[in-house]
Design a protein around this motif. Structure first.
Motif, PDB file in Angstrom:
ATOM      1  N   ALA A  56       3.234  50.348  63.400  1.00 58.30           N
ATOM      2  CA  ALA A  56       4.296  50.709  64.352  1.00 58.30           C
ATOM      3  C   ALA A  56       3.714  50.926  65.751  1.00 58.30           C
ATOM      4  CB  ALA A  56       5.013  51.970  63.875  1.00 58.30           C
ATOM      5  N   ALA A  57       2.514  51.501  65.808  1.00 60.65           N
ATOM      6  CA  ALA A  57       1.869  51.735  67.104  1.00 60.65           C
ATOM      7  C   ALA A  57       1.520  50.408  67.774  1.00 60.65           C
ATOM      8  CB  ALA A  57       0.620  52.601  66.928  1.00 60.65           C
ATOM      9  N   ARG A  58       1.056  49.448  66.970  1.00 58.70           N
ATOM     10  CA  ARG A  58       0.743  48.125  67.532  1.00 58.70           C
ATOM     11  C   ARG A  58       2.006  47.460  68.091  1.00 58.70           C
ATOM     12  NH1 ARG A  58      -3.449  48.030  63.516  1.00 58.70           N
ATOM     13  NH2 ARG A  58      -2.026  47.406  61.876  1.00 58.70           N
ATOM     14  N   LEU A  74       8.802  55.403  73.019  1.00 58.16           N
ATOM     15  CA  LEU A  74       8.010  54.236  72.658  1.00 58.16           C
ATOM     16  C   LEU A  74       6.529  54.614  72.508  1.00 58.16           C
ATOM     17  CD1 LEU A  74       8.248  51.225  72.124  1.00 58.16           C
ATOM     18  CD2 LEU A  74       8.190  50.822  74.573  1.00 58.16           C
ATOM     19  N   GLY A  75       6.016  54.501  71.269  1.00 59.18           N
ATOM     20  CA  GLY A  75       4.610  54.805  71.010  1.00 59.18           C
ATOM     21  C   GLY A  75       4.309  56.276  70.743  1.00 59.18           C
ATOM     22  N   ASP A 115      13.742  52.678  66.001  1.00 61.78           N
ATOM     23  CA  ASP A 115      14.245  51.701  66.966  1.00 61.78           C
ATOM     24  C   ASP A 115      13.816  52.060  68.385  1.00 61.78           C
ATOM     25  OD1 ASP A 115      15.382  50.250  64.967  1.00 61.78           O
ATOM     26  OD2 ASP A 115      17.432  50.965  65.300  1.00 61.78           O
ATOM     27  N   ALA A 116      13.735  53.361  68.656  1.00 55.59           N
ATOM     28  CA  ALA A 116      13.307  53.813  69.987  1.00 55.59           C
ATOM     29  C   ALA A 116      11.809  53.615  70.177  1.00 55.59           C
ATOM     30  CB  ALA A 116      13.683  55.274  70.194  1.00 55.59           C
ATOM     31  N   GLY A 117      11.114  53.247  69.084  1.00 57.79           N
ATOM     32  CA  GLY A 117       9.687  52.949  69.194  1.00 57.79           C
ATOM     33  C   GLY A 117       8.777  54.097  68.787  1.00 57.79           C
ATOM     34  N   ALA A 118       9.358  55.186  68.264  1.00 60.72           N
ATOM     35  CA  ALA A 118       8.530  56.301  67.804  1.00 60.72           C
ATOM     36  C   ALA A 118       7.701  55.857  66.606  1.00 60.72           C
ATOM     37  CB  ALA A 118       9.407  57.495  67.434  1.00 60.72           C
ATOM     38  N   VAL A 119       6.572  56.528  66.390  1.00 63.88           N
ATOM     39  CA  VAL A 119       5.623  56.152  65.346  1.00 63.88           C
ATOM     40  C   VAL A 119       5.570  57.261  64.287  1.00 63.88           C
ATOM     41  CG1 VAL A 119       3.184  55.663  64.881  1.00 63.88           C
ATOM     42  CG2 VAL A 119       4.249  54.831  66.995  1.00 63.88           C
ATOM     43  N   PRO A 120       6.244  57.098  63.150  1.00 61.12           N
ATOM     44  CA  PRO A 120       6.192  58.146  62.119  1.00 61.12           C
ATOM     45  C   PRO A 120       4.803  58.205  61.471  1.00 61.12           C
ATOM     46  CG  PRO A 120       8.131  56.742  61.829  1.00 61.12           C
ATOM     47  CD  PRO A 120       7.220  56.043  62.802  1.00 61.12           C
ATOM     48  N   LEU A 121       4.211  59.412  61.482  1.00 63.58           N
ATOM     49  CA  LEU A 121       2.861  59.596  60.935  1.00 63.58           C
ATOM     50  C   LEU A 121       2.894  59.953  59.455  1.00 63.58           C
ATOM     51  CD1 LEU A 121       1.395  61.852  63.773  1.00 63.58           C
ATOM     52  CD2 LEU A 121       1.091  59.381  63.511  1.00 63.58           C
TER      53      LEU A 121
END
Lengths: 487, 95
Positions: A56-58, A74-75, A115-121
């Motif tokens: 997701a980060a990429r 985003l990111g 969708d907003a570009g967040a990265v779930p850890l």
């Protein structure tokens, strides 16, 4: 001011990511290093999804490289309470009855963050099925308060609160049925918002008490809280209880100006049982708002004393019905026994923990023949009165300001032997759920032992903007939100 | 006593929970204390008060009966405790 990216806000990180001073992959790796270094002690996470997160980060980096700047998330690495369904990532609600369950789809709030570009850890620990106030009811792990490892982080969103406080994510999602976002936010010294019932979709949120449950953000400052809410709020056709009303620009509400705003102080919330340092800190917080130009008036919630009884009847009743679906047939472990009924009974007895069984039993009892009117119907009528009290108090002011909890974080094991005592500690948060109102908890000081204190700001239906505006003005006037635990 | 051990057994059956003897006894005591506390509600006069089941006014929400999601049989069935091809295996339900 810290420069460790793990402790920066969404708004600050967004600038760095946008200017390509740091990539989303680097940021995500920094968070995983922080988790690796601290989570043996804290145990905020139940599951880490390293591969999916880096992927997701990429993708976020690709969007940033293509010049996309519209989404502040985003990111941004986030943590998700394990009650939220995540496509392809184990979701257990911290219950053994959902051991290994892997949902085939994302809940709407999760979907919108992605969708907003967040990265779930990863997925954070909680009280089993969100039933509890300390995260000690988890079927898997005990989460500790980053400010003092001998104390609970609060609950039920204790893992999300601890992760945010310890810099193990930038922001998190929790759920709040009777205080489960605000109380752990208060105990861990972070910001937590329970939105208006219906503001955020419950689709893909494992149900505890459906008329009370609501998803909301947990962050280190009010600005991040507004940005997270912006991403998840709004009508969803997949949840018939989500309400189709416009979503305002929450960041625009953060003006710092509260001149002439009227805040109500509920006398009953200060009447009995407050830890002296809590009362002192919240009264000081109210004076800060007054100094900033807000007008303070006394309001009354005369029947708040009945909220705990009404809440635990209604929530237990809804839970007993919602949790009927866990029968060992379609998912989760099955404990084979003679016939079908015996298999149901054994699977459920082995899968559910103590507190969940207690609430299923209580809920089944108050709904059973002969007791329905005396308990369930009575509680629903009292709910009407409690909602009227809240609305009447809010009719004379823009928001109500009060402590989030009567005390700071209690010690591990301090309350586990006395379930009723644990229920009673929710006295200042649950009327908000019964009435369906939005409420924010912001850090407002520390007790003599160095544990955080939270101040609660309660608003009118769908008026999260006012609550955030007051919280932001308070935050800007103080430094509490910049303090970090030593862990 | 608000709740007897016999009632606890009855409620456990309704809730489909196979509780051990010591669990039943512990729950009887705990539920008794909790229910006694709940009686506090009787101090409030609720004559003529409408019950509230939902905090926001809700009316029926209708939508067209149209499939919008893709079936993911395999992803769903991977969670099954017992599976037979594309079916869930369950204990016999008809004698």
């Amino acid at each position: 001011m810290t420069t460790d990216p793990c402790f920066l806000g969404i708004h600050e990180l967004h600038d760095r990511l946008r200017r390509r001073e740091m990539s989303a992959v680097e940021l995500t790796e920094a968070l995983f290093q922080r988790i690796d270094a601290t989570d043996d002690a804290i145990r905020a996470y139940l599951a880490i999804c390293r591969e999916q997160a880096l992927e997701a980060a990429r993708r976020a980096d690709a969007r940033l490289a293509a010049g996309e700047v519209s989404s502040k998330l985003l990111g941004i690495p986030v943590a998700l309470k394990d009650v939220l369904l995540t496509d392809g990532v184990t979701t257990t609600c911290a219950s053994r009855i959902l051991d290994g369950f892997t949902p085939p789809y994302d809940g709407t709030a999760v979907r919108r963050l992605k969708d907003a570009g967040a990265v779930p850890l990863g997925k954070t620990n909680m009280d089993e099925f969100a039933m509890g106030s300390s995260t000690e009811n988890s079927g898997y792990a005990i989460t500790r308060n980053p400010w003092n490892l001998d104390h609970v982080p609060g609950g039920s969103s204790g893992g999300s609160a601890a992760a945010v406080a310890a810099g193990q994510c930038i922001a998190a999602l929790g759920t709040d049925t009777g205080g489960s976002i605000r109380q752990p936010a208060s105990f861990c010294g972070i910001v937590g918002l329970k939105p208006t019932y219906g503001r955020v979709s419950r689709y893909g949120v494992v149900a505890y008490a459906s008329s009370l449950d609501q998803v909301g953000p947990m962050t280190r400052d009010v600005t991040d809280c507004a940005l997270m809410l912006q991403a998840i709020a709004g009508h969803d056709p997949a949840d018939s209880t989500s309400v189709d009303v416009p979503v305002p620009d929450y960041a625009a509400a953060l003006t710092g100006d509260v001149k002439g705003m009227r805040i109500g102080v509920p006398i009953e919330f200060f009447a009995t049982g407050l830890q002296p340092e809590v009362e002192q800190a919240v009264r000081q917080g109210i004076r800060e708002l007054e100094k900033a130009g807000a007008v303070v008036t006394d309001v009354s919630l005369p029947r708040n004393d009945y909220a705990v009884a009404a809440y635990y009847i209604i929530a237990a009743a809804e839970a007993s019905s919602n949790l009927a679906r866990y029968d060992g047939m379609r998912y989760g472990p099955r404990a084979e026994a003679g016939d079908l009924t015996a298999t149901y009974m054994k699977s459920r007895a082995q899968g559910f923990g103590k507190e969940v069984k207690r609430r299923i039993m209580l809920g089944t009892y108050v709904l059973s023949a002969g007791y329905y009117d005396a308990y369930y119907l009575k509680a629903q009528k009292v709910r009407t009165l409690l909602k009227q009290d809240m609305e009447s108090a809010l009719s004379g002011c823009d928001a109500i300001v009060a402590p989030t909890c009567p005390t700071t974080a209690f010690k591990l094991d301090e309350m586990t032997q006395d379930p009723l005592q644990m229920y009673l500690s929710d006295i200042l948060t649950i009327s908000v759920n019964l009435a369906g109102l939005p409420a924010l908890s912001v850090p407002c000081g520390f007790d003599d032992a160095g544990l955080p204190i939270g101040m609660q700001i309660i608003g009118k239906h769908f008026d999260e903007a006012t609550v955030l505006r007051l919280g932001y003005a308070y935050e800007q006037a103080t430094e509490w939100y910049t303090r970090r635990p030593a862990v | 006593m608000k709740i007897t051990s016999e009632e606890v057994r009855h409620v456990a059956t309704l809730a489909r929970l196979d509780l051990a003897q010591d669990e039943q006894e512990r729950l009887a005591g705990e539920l008794d204390r909790i229910l006694e506390y709940m009686d506090k509600l009787n101090e409030l006069d609720t004559d003529g008060v409408e019950p509230l089941s939902h905090a926001v006014d809700v009316v029926n929400v209708l939508r067209p009966d149209r499939v919008v999601n893709q079936p993911r049989t395999d992803a769903l069935l991977r969670n099954a405790p017992a599976r037979d091809d594309d079916f869930l295996r369950v204990p016999k339900i008809i004698e």
